[in-house]
Every structure is written in structure tokens, then in C-alpha cells.
Design a protein around this motif. Structure first.
Motif, PDB file in Angstrom:
ATOM      1  N   ALA A 141      57.047   9.562  65.584  1.00  0.00           N
ATOM      2  CA  ALA A 141      57.791  10.072  64.433  1.00  0.00           C
ATOM      3  C   ALA A 141      57.213   9.477  63.161  1.00  0.00           C
ATOM      4  O   ALA A 141      56.807   8.323  63.129  1.00  0.00           O
ATOM      5  N   ARG A 142      57.158  10.295  62.114  1.00  0.00           N
ATOM      6  CA  ARG A 142      56.620   9.835  60.834  1.00  0.00           C
ATOM      7  C   ARG A 142      57.530  10.300  59.703  1.00  0.00           C
ATOM      8  O   ARG A 142      58.313  11.227  59.863  1.00  0.00           O
ATOM      9  N   GLY A 143      57.392   9.660  58.545  1.00  0.00           N
ATOM     10  CA  GLY A 143      58.119  10.084  57.356  1.00  0.00           C
ATOM     11  C   GLY A 143      59.284   9.182  57.023  1.00  0.00           C
ATOM     12  O   GLY A 143      59.711   8.335  57.826  1.00  0.00           O
ATOM     13  N   VAL A 144      59.819   9.336  55.780  1.00  0.00           N
ATOM     14  CA  VAL A 144      60.971   8.534  55.334  1.00  0.00           C
ATOM     15  C   VAL A 144      62.166   8.811  56.225  1.00  0.00           C
ATOM     16  O   VAL A 144      62.928   7.909  56.603  1.00  0.00           O
ATOM     17  N   THR A 145      62.359  10.086  56.550  1.00  0.00           N
ATOM     18  CA  THR A 145      63.357  10.457  57.557  1.00  0.00           C
ATOM     19  C   THR A 145      62.564  10.863  58.785  1.00  0.00           C
ATOM     20  O   THR A 145      62.100  11.997  58.899  1.00  0.00           O
ATOM     21  N   PRO A 146      62.355   9.913  59.714  1.00  0.00           N
ATOM     22  CA  PRO A 146      61.417  10.153  60.815  1.00  0.00           C
ATOM     23  C   PRO A 146      61.723  11.427  61.605  1.00  0.00           C
ATOM     24  O   PRO A 146      62.864  11.681  61.983  1.00  0.00           O
ATOM     25  N   THR A 147      60.690  12.213  61.779  1.00  0.00           N
ATOM     26  CA  THR A 147      60.775  13.437  62.567  1.00  0.00           C
ATOM     27  C   THR A 147      59.682  13.402  63.620  1.00  0.00           C
ATOM     28  O   THR A 147      58.530  13.074  63.320  1.00  0.00           O
ATOM     29  N   LEU A 148      60.061  13.705  64.851  1.00  0.00           N
ATOM     30  CA  LEU A 148      59.066  13.727  65.905  1.00  0.00           C
ATOM     31  C   LEU A 148      57.947  14.700  65.556  1.00  0.00           C
ATOM     32  O   LEU A 148      58.195  15.810  65.084  1.00  0.00           O
ATOM     33  N   LEU A 149      56.719  14.271  65.815  1.00  0.00           N
ATOM     34  CA  LEU A 149      55.570  15.123  65.534  1.00  0.00           C
ATOM     35  C   LEU A 149      55.699  16.459  66.256  1.00  0.00           C
ATOM     36  O   LEU A 149      55.383  17.511  65.698  1.00  0.00           O
ATOM     37  N   ALA A 150      56.185  16.413  67.491  1.00  0.00           N
ATOM     38  CA  ALA A 150      56.309  17.643  68.287  1.00  0.00           C
ATOM     39  C   ALA A 150      57.307  18.625  67.692  1.00  0.00           C
ATOM     40  O   ALA A 150      57.258  19.829  67.989  1.00  0.00           O
ATOM     41  N   ASP A 151      58.214  18.139  66.824  1.00  0.00           N
ATOM     42  CA  ASP A 151      59.231  19.005  66.234  1.00  0.00           C
ATOM     43  C   ASP A 151      58.834  19.542  64.866  1.00  0.00           C
ATOM     44  O   ASP A 151      59.574  20.333  64.276  1.00  0.00           O
ATOM     45  N   ARG A 152      57.686  19.134  64.379  1.00  0.00           N
ATOM     46  CA  ARG A 152      57.243  19.590  63.057  1.00  0.00           C
ATOM     47  C   ARG A 152      56.537  20.941  63.180  1.00  0.00           C
ATOM     48  O   ARG A 152      55.601  21.100  63.976  1.00  0.00           O
ATOM     49  N   ALA A 153      56.971  21.896  62.386  1.00  0.00           N
ATOM     50  CA  ALA A 153      56.396  23.239  62.464  1.00  0.00           C
ATOM     51  C   ALA A 153      54.899  23.225  62.159  1.00  0.00           C
ATOM     52  O   ALA A 153      54.125  23.972  62.772  1.00  0.00           O
ATOM     53  N   THR A 154      54.493  22.371  61.230  1.00  0.00           N
ATOM     54  CA  THR A 154      53.080  22.341  60.878  1.00  0.00           C
ATOM     55  C   THR A 154      52.216  21.866  62.039  1.00  0.00           C
ATOM     56  O   THR A 154      51.106  22.366  62.243  1.00  0.00           O
TER      57      THR A 154
END
Length: 380
Positions: free
Chosen positions: A252-265
Motif C-alpha cells: 500500500a502507498r500514499g497518505v491514505t494507503p491504498t493497496l496497489l492491487a486496488d488502484r485503477a491505474t
């Protein structure tokens, strides 16, 4: 045969994986990896069956080299170079020389460079070879090494090019392999000075005809080797894509961590990468299957077919580079560590992309054929 070869790759995968760090450290393929490739019969992938080789068709070669390269890039590179440089003498040398090179029926380890960066001065019974050749992958573990030299006859240079084969013990190996990528291949320079090579251990690049084997050896150059580069690039890219996909569910990355697998990009990147690799592979297989049909039916490749084979290899390399670079970036800072497969994939594939066979000149050549240019030729 195809499945037998792929089973052999699977059987040695643990050895190739475990020995990869040692290859990287030593700047030459680890002895364990060399022995594994040899004992599995993979270094004989392109060798005539008459000499104990597999004499595999070009598409089967793609399958095998891709599979090894997906395990360890240096092993995949040494496989493709070693398979070619032992096959060429086996195809073109006469019986007397083959009896020496393949003494006792043993398939030797080989290396070589086919750019004509030396001279062969005609002498009684042979040629005195002087020159220096670069990028002799696998030379540290080779028994025999090949090179190409331009012939000098009666003190006058000629257009004739001859390949020579000598024991590796006869050449000087230059420790030049301090590099960014493909470190484990040991692709050092080698040189000879006034070394007499008997005529029987040479062949004329333009006039030589195969003495052993079947349709495979009617492919000619560059068709005989272009498939290797596509296979290598696709294998490395497959490893990189599998690596980043495997970590995506836990990173997960970002200020509000989001799993990489869940990122649309990232999902878009994975979908596009999968499509691009499959498309690039399909083009390489299509071109090589067509080339194989031509020679299997008794024909010879046209210059345009050679250009198409090179272009397919360049296309695969470029697609693979984009996938590997994207996978490295999406993995974040962790990909920088030497323990990450992604940084090695990035370095190794960029190193492989520097090879002349997959340079922009391949597209230029194909473009000239498409345009009907009068000077079109497959190797520029």
C-alpha cells in the motif's frame, strides 16, 4: 521434444535460482548453473541431432529460452549464446575438425563473437588471426571460442569474412565485464595475435553450406538468431510482471494507503502489459513459424523475411522494456534493493537491448522493404 525440453528447464529451475546471486557476484555464470544447463541438454538446443543435439525448431527455441530467462536472465542469455556458438561449428566445420571439437562424442561448451573485428592473413594451410572481439558471453566456462575476421590475401584486404574456431586456452581473455546489467554472463573481450588456425577450423561466411543437420540450418543469418532475442526479452518481462503482481496485494502507498492491487491505474498497467507481451510474442511466433515453414519445405528465406524476424525481435524487446520499467516504478522504493528481482530485470533487459540485433536498424531495414527501397537489406 518441446515438452521434454521444457520439463528439463523446470527440473533445473531451483539450481538456476539459487546460483543467480553467485553469478552476479562473480561476473560470470556460476559453475552450478553451467553444469545444470549442460546436463539438462539445453546447451545443445540448436545443435544438429547427428552430433547429439536437439536441433529444435525456432518456435520451440523461443519457448525454451523464454522459460530459462524468466528464471535467471544471465542463465537465459548464456543459454542462447552457448547454444548458437556450439551449433555453428557443428554445422559448418568438416569431419576432421568436428572430430576434434566434439572429441569422444562430447558436446563442448562454446562462446564466440561474429562481428568481423579481426584480420585473417592467408598462410600455408590456414590463416594467421589477429584481432580483438567484444561481448563473448560465457567465455569463462567455454572450451572453444569462435570469432570472425576479414581475410587478407597477398597483403591485400578482401571482402571475404571467415569464422574461425579455436580452443579457449589459445585466446587472451580481457577482464572487461564491469557492467550495469547481465553481469552474470561474463561477456568479456578476447584477443588473438598472429595465431595460426588451420583452414579446416574455419569457414567462409558467404559461401559455407551446412554439412550436417536439416532445415533449421537453411535459415541463414540473421534468421538463425533473431528469435533468441525475442525469447529472452519476453522471459525477463514475464518475470518482472509476475513479481509486481505478486506483491500488489500486500503493498500500500500514499497518505491514505491504498493497496496497489486496488488502484485503477495499476490494474490498467497490468492489463495493458499482459496484452502487449502476448501480442509481441504472437508476432515473434508468427514470423518464426513462417520462416520455419519456408525452410521445412526446402526453400530459403527472402531478405524481407530476415528483416521481419529482426523487427519482431526489436518489437518484443521494446514491449518488454516498457513492461519491466512500469513494474519497477509501481513497486516503489522496495524495487531499488539488490534483493528485488525487479531491479535486476530492469538492468538486465536494458543491457540486452543494447545488442545490435535489436537496434533501430532492424526497423529501418523492414521499412525499406515496405517502401520498396532499392538498397534494402536485412542487416544494416
Amino acid at each position: 521434444m518441446r515438452q521434454k525440453l521444457l520439463d528439463a528447464v523446470a527440473g533445473i529451475a531451483p539450481v538456476l535460482t539459487a546460483s543467480a546471486p553467485e553469478s552476479e557476484r562473480a561476473r560470470t555464470l556460476a559453475p552450478e548453473a553451467v553444469s545444470a544447463l549442460e546436463n539438462a541438454g539445453l546447451l545443445a538446443l540448436k545443435l544438429p541431432q547427428a552430433l547429439g543435439g536437439a536441433e529444435a525448431d525456432p518456435v520451440t527455441q523461443i519457448d525454451v529460452i523464454e522459460a530459462v530467462s524468466a528464471i535467471d536472465a544471465s542463465a537465459g542469455w548464456c543459454l542462447m549464446v552457448g547454444a548458437t556458438t556450439v551449433a555453428m561449428p557443428g554445422v559448418y566445420l568438416g569431419d576432421e575438425a568436428v572430430a576434434t571439437v566434439f572429441a569422444g562424442g562430447r558436446i563442448p561448451r562454446a562462446a564466440g563473437c561474429y562481428m568481423p573485428t579481426g584480420q585473417a592473413v592467408e598462410a600455408r594451410g590456414g590463416y594467421r588471426i589477429t584481432g580483438r572481439w567484444a561481448f563473448a558471453s560465457g567465455i569463462r566456462h567455454a572450451d572453444w571460442v569462435s570469432g570472425t575476421a576479414r581475410v587478407v590475401r597477398e597483403r591485400q584486404p578482401t571482402a571475404e569474412r571467415r569464422v574461425f574456431v579455436v580452443p579457449t586456452s589459445a585466446v587472451e581473455i580481457h577482464d572487461t565485464w564491469q557492467v550495469a546489467g547481465l553481469r552474470g554472463t561474463g561477456s568479456c573481450d578476447f584477443s588473438l595475435r598472429e595465431h595460426l588456425v588451420e583452414r579446416e577450423f574455419t569457414w567462409d561466411v558467404e559461401r559455407a553450406v551446412p554439412r550436417r543437420g536439416g532445415a533449421l540450418y537453411r535459415l541463414g543469418m540473421p534468421g538463425f538468431v533473431a528469435n533468441e532475442h525475442a525469447a529472452f526479452a519476453l522471459g525477463v518481462a514475464r518475470r518482472a510482471l509476475a513479481t509486481v503482481v505478486a506483491l500488489a496485494g500486500g503493498k500500500a502507498r500514499g497518505v491514505t494507503p491504498t493497496l496497489l492491487a486496488d488502484r485503477a491505474t495499476f490494474q490498467r498497467f497490468v492489463g495493458a502489459a499482459e496484452a502487449r507481451l502476448r501480442a509481441a510474442r504472437a508476432l515473434a511466433v508468427e514470423a518464426n513459424a513462417a520462416a520455419w515453414r519456408t525452410v521445412a519445405e526446402g526453400g530459403r528465406l527472402t531478405p524481407r523475411q530476415h528483416a521481419e524476424l529482426r523487427a519482431a525481435a526489436v518489437h518484443a524487446t521494446e514491449a518488454a522494456l516498457d513492461v519491466v520499467t512500469g513494474a519497477f516504478r509501481y513497486a516503489g522504493g522496495g524495487a531499488l534493493h539488490e534483493s528485488s528481482a525487479l531491479q535486476s530485470c530492469l538492468r538486465d533487459l536494458n543491457a540486452a537491448a543494447q545488442h545490435f540485433m535489436v537496434s533501430d536498424s532492424a526497423y529501418e531495414a523492414l521499412g525499406q522493404f515496405v517502401l520498396g527501397h532499392p538498397s534494402a537489406e536485412p542487416m544494416r
